[in-house]
Enzyme design. Structure first.
Site, mmCIF file in Angstrom:
data_model
loop_
_atom_site.group_PDB
_atom_site.id
_atom_site.type_symbol
_atom_site.label_atom_id
_atom_site.label_comp_id
_atom_site.label_asym_id
_atom_site.label_seq_id
_atom_site.Cartn_x
_atom_site.Cartn_y
_atom_site.Cartn_z
ATOM 1 N N GLU A 107 -0.630 -0.800 -1.746
ATOM 2 C CA GLU A 107 0.461 -1.715 -1.952
ATOM 3 C C GLU A 107 1.921 -1.065 -2.839
ATOM 4 O O GLU A 107 2.843 -1.332 -2.292
ATOM 5 C CB GLU A 107 -0.083 -2.932 -2.412
ATOM 6 C CG GLU A 107 -0.916 -3.699 -1.484
ATOM 7 C CD GLU A 107 -1.446 -4.670 -2.055
ATOM 8 O OE1 GLU A 107 -2.324 -4.654 -3.205
ATOM 9 O OE2 GLU A 107 -1.394 -5.909 -1.645
ATOM 10 N N GLU A 127 -9.868 -4.666 -0.015
ATOM 11 C CA GLU A 127 -9.988 -5.775 -0.754
ATOM 12 C C GLU A 127 -11.218 -6.610 -0.262
ATOM 13 O O GLU A 127 -11.755 -7.410 -0.948
ATOM 14 C CB GLU A 127 -8.827 -6.736 -1.143
ATOM 15 C CG GLU A 127 -7.765 -5.871 -1.989
ATOM 16 C CD GLU A 127 -6.875 -4.632 -1.509
ATOM 17 O OE1 GLU A 127 -7.123 -4.407 -0.246
ATOM 18 O OE2 GLU A 127 -5.966 -4.232 -1.873
#
Ligand code: NAD
Length: 703
Positions: A107, A127
């Site tokens: 990210e 995740e």
């Protein structure tokens, strides 16, 4: 001031090196220093481009998992706002990715306008494996870069991709073969950007990421995956977030992602998966064993018995590049065993999981023998012959005669007393149980059975070698069935008794698969073989003779030659892989119930759940109290990795904590009353459970 950032300027380029060993986890301190460094570069008029990179380390393996669920995760600057700020800077940022860019690390790279990577780098958003979704823009920025479909695949699978694939998807601008040239490539890209006065962020390649998707794409995707997801909510949230990326402007999409992330973080599912994550890091730590415990070198392994288990066990070592000698009684058995191993590897080659060269390399590490003299120099010997104490004891007497001093002698017994096996040798300190699960080359669980005399360095060495061959080693004391099979007994007993009281096999299994188990216990018996469990029962009838009523149905099926899947008939009927209910089994259950005077009645799903699962949990707590298991999370790992208990429920004991220990105790007490003599005999709460409830404890631990 910046101990986690190495900052330097080279001409018009600011190099911001992340130096938070070992993997640049984006904890609060690193976030703060990274922001400060980027602000410094932004404010410096001589800097035209900022390059982020891992200084002698991987780029970043993501968020600091220790912060999850606590205030630190949101301590300023939190990752989403740090990344939002980076996207506002009016200078181009280049992420130079070496090694890993995972989770928050990817990210961070997505928040940069440009990305280059070393060819060996892996990029991913894992995740979902912790029941979460990317919460710092990943679900919104990735689709705008590579399209909604590719982004959904990456985020929903959680699997990292390599740099070549990332380049093809448009996630990277450049890939450089040699890691040493990574920064040079970033510098030359920086010079190009400066020369052509490139914008801080190029226009989004996929400004409308869902434009190419067919109508109903997301609804169809959900429908197609519903069965696989079972009751899990994290995949649902991922789809919702990607849908938001397709329908909302970026700022609103980021806000939606943030809401979804917070929901996911608070979910029992994510808490369970994080519990499993930490359980795997704890497992194998034992009081008295530390980094100072000596390790015996293991370079040569021998396996006795080349049957189902022996062959699979040998493959584990060959896969890790360790030479294995397989010893059998007869040449035909040896040839059969080696041929089966080759066949297993050939299947992997056909599935593209192994190359033909790798197959030959592995086979070259495997040698067969009929002569014990050939294993005299082995460092570790694993016995996997028939499950019979006299036979195993005979093998261990021979091993004691022939093996070199210091060799570790292990048994793969599933039920026998490791101390009784060790006792026939003059070196019980070198004997240990290594209980592999079938198929041994696939299943990750390994119960390491610590005998009364097992030496600490033997235990430390087996734990180390277990990790080397990719197993999760859980230490168990000596008892019938060790951790896993001992817990299986009451769980399975309730399922069988419920069949006599009025439930059908399909009803029992449906409740258990509904909980998320890979398979119901009745179907599992059909798979493992009704003959196998019958023979185990036969060997210990005198120990379990006080009430065998619940076994009568299984005994009757055995007598009928209905051994399960292998005979196409067991509790169910099988046509190929298809399972069908059989009214004859229900009739047989009715008949046996009549003979035993057990009244038949309608059984609720709740009762099936409670009786099977609470008895499983109760036995686990009992094992902890007896010291057979070290910690409750070890027990959870056994059931997740050996018996298909869903990781997203955290294992049976974590699940029980979620139900509430007082509630668990109350329900056990309820069935103790409600089930008459049967209840009085079997529904005895573990003393530790009673103590935990009396002390008001919410967690299962030894007290
Ligand atoms: P198997 O019958 O497939 O293989 C046993 C092999 O041992 C045979 O090839 C036999 O020829 C050989 N053998 C027998 N006596 C021998 C001796 N004295 N010397 C050398 N070789 C000998 O059995 P399996 O299913 O592989 O089980 C082996 C062990 O593993 C048992 O203790 C069993 O309880 C345990 N185990 C089995 C499973 C499973 O699911 N099958 C799972 C965990 C543990």
């Amino acid at each position: 001031m910046n101990n986690l950032i190495h900052y330097r300027c080279e001409g018009s380029v600011a190099l911001v090196g992340l130096t938070c060993a070992p993997v640049n986890a984006l904890g609060q301190a690193l976030r703060e220093q990274l922001l400060a460094a980027c602000e410094l570069a932004a404010a410096d008029a001589s800097v035209k481009v900022i390059v982020l990179h891992g200084e002698g380390l991987v780029f970043s393996a993501g968020a600091d998992i220790c912060e999850f669920g606590g205030a630190a995760a949101f301590a300023k600057p939190d990752l989403p706002s740090l990344l939002a700020r980076l996207t506002e800077l009016d200078k181009p940022l280049i992420a130079a990715i070496g090694g890993l860019a995972l989770g928050g690390g990817l990210e961070l790279a997505l928040a940069c306008g440009y990305r280059v990577a070393q060819a060996g780098a892996r990029l991913g958003l894992p995740e979902i494996k912790l029941g979460l979704l990317p919460g710092a823009g990943g679900t919104q920025r990735l689709p705008r870069l590579i399209g909604a479909q590719a982004a959904l695949e990456m985020i929903a699978s959680g699997q990292p991709i390599n740099a070549t694939r990332a380049l093809a998807l448009g996630l990277l601008d450049r890939v450089v073969q040699d890691a040493d040239n990574l920064l040079d490539t970033a510098r030359s890209l920086a010079e190009e950007l400066i020369a052509r006065q490139a914008p801080a962020r190029p226009a989004c390649p996929q400004a409308n990421p869902g434009a190419a998707l067919p109508a109903n794409y997301f609804a169809d995707y959900r429908a197609a995956n519903q069965g696989r997801w079972k009751g899990q909510s994290a995949p649902q949230r991922v789809v919702t977030a990607i849908e938001a990326a397709c329908s909302l402007p970026l700022a609103e999409g980021l806000a939606r992602e943030s809401e979804l992330f917070k929901e996911a973080e608070a979910s029992s599912e994510s808490q369970a998966l994080r519990h499993v994550f930490f359980a795997e890091r704890e497992v194998g730590k034992l009081p008295g064993l530390d980094t100072g415990t000596p390790i015996r070198p293991i370079t040569q392994v021998a396996v006795i018995g080349a049957g189902t288990m022996g062959g699979g066990i040998a493959m584990n070592f060959a896969n890790a590049g360790i030479a294995v000698m397989l010893l059998e009684l007869k040449a035909e058995a040896l040839e059969r065993g080696l041929a089966q191993i080759r066949k297993n590897y050939e299947t992997s080659v056909q599935r593209g999981k192994l190359t033909a060269e790798q197959l030959e390399e592995r086979m070259a590490l495997l040698h067969g023998t009929l002569d014990y003299a050939d294993i005299a120099q082995a460092d570790l010997v694993i016995e996997a012959v028939f499950e019979s104490l006299p036979i195993k004891q005979q093998v261990f007497r021979t091993l004691d005669e022939v093996c070199k001093a210091g060799a570790i002698l292990a048994s793969n017994t599933s039920t026998l007393d490791v101390d009784a096996i060790a006792a026939v040798t003059r070196r019980p300190q070198d004997v240990v149980g290594l209980h592999f699960f079938s198929p041994a080359n696939v299943m990750r669980l390994l119960e390491v059975v610590r005998g009364t005399a097992t030496a600490p360095d033997v235990l430390a060495t087996t734990l180390k070698i277990a990790k080397r061959i990719g197993k999760i080693p859980v230490v168990s004391g000596v008892c019938f069935g060790f951790i896993g099979n001992r817990m299986l007994e009451p769980y399975s007993r309730e399922a069988h008794r419920l069949l006599l009281e009025g439930a059908t096999p399909a009803q029992v299994d449906k409740v258990l698969t509904g909980l998320g188990l890979a398979m119901g216990v009745i179907a599992m018996h059909d798979l493992a073989g009704i003959d196998v469990s019958f023979l185990v029962r036969e060997s210990r009838r005198e120990v379990i003779a006080h009430d065998l009523g619940y076994c009568k149905l299984a005994d009757a099926l055995y007598a009928l030659g209905r051994y399960g899947q292998k005979t196409s008939r067991g509790y169910y009927l099988y046509e190929g892989r298809e399972r069908k209910d059989d009214p004859q089994v229900v009739a047989l259950a009715e008949q046996i119930a009549g003979e035993l005077g057990i009244p038949r009645r309608a059984i609720s799903d709740q009762e099936i759940h409670d009786r099977c699962v609470l008895m499983l949990v109760n036995e686990g707590i009992q094992l902890l109290d007896e010291g057979i298991a070290q910690r409750s999370s070890d027990i959870d790992l056994v059931w997740i990795n050996g018996y298909g208990f869903p990781a997203w429920r955290g294992g049976p004991l974590h699940y029980a904590e979620g139900l509430g220990l007082a509630q668990v105790l109350e329900r056990i007490g309820h069935y103790r009353e409600a089930l008459g003599d049967y209840g009085a005999m079997w529904f005895q709460p573990a003393a530790l459970l009673e103590r935990l409830v009396a002390c008001g404890k919410a967690r299962i631990e030894r007290i």
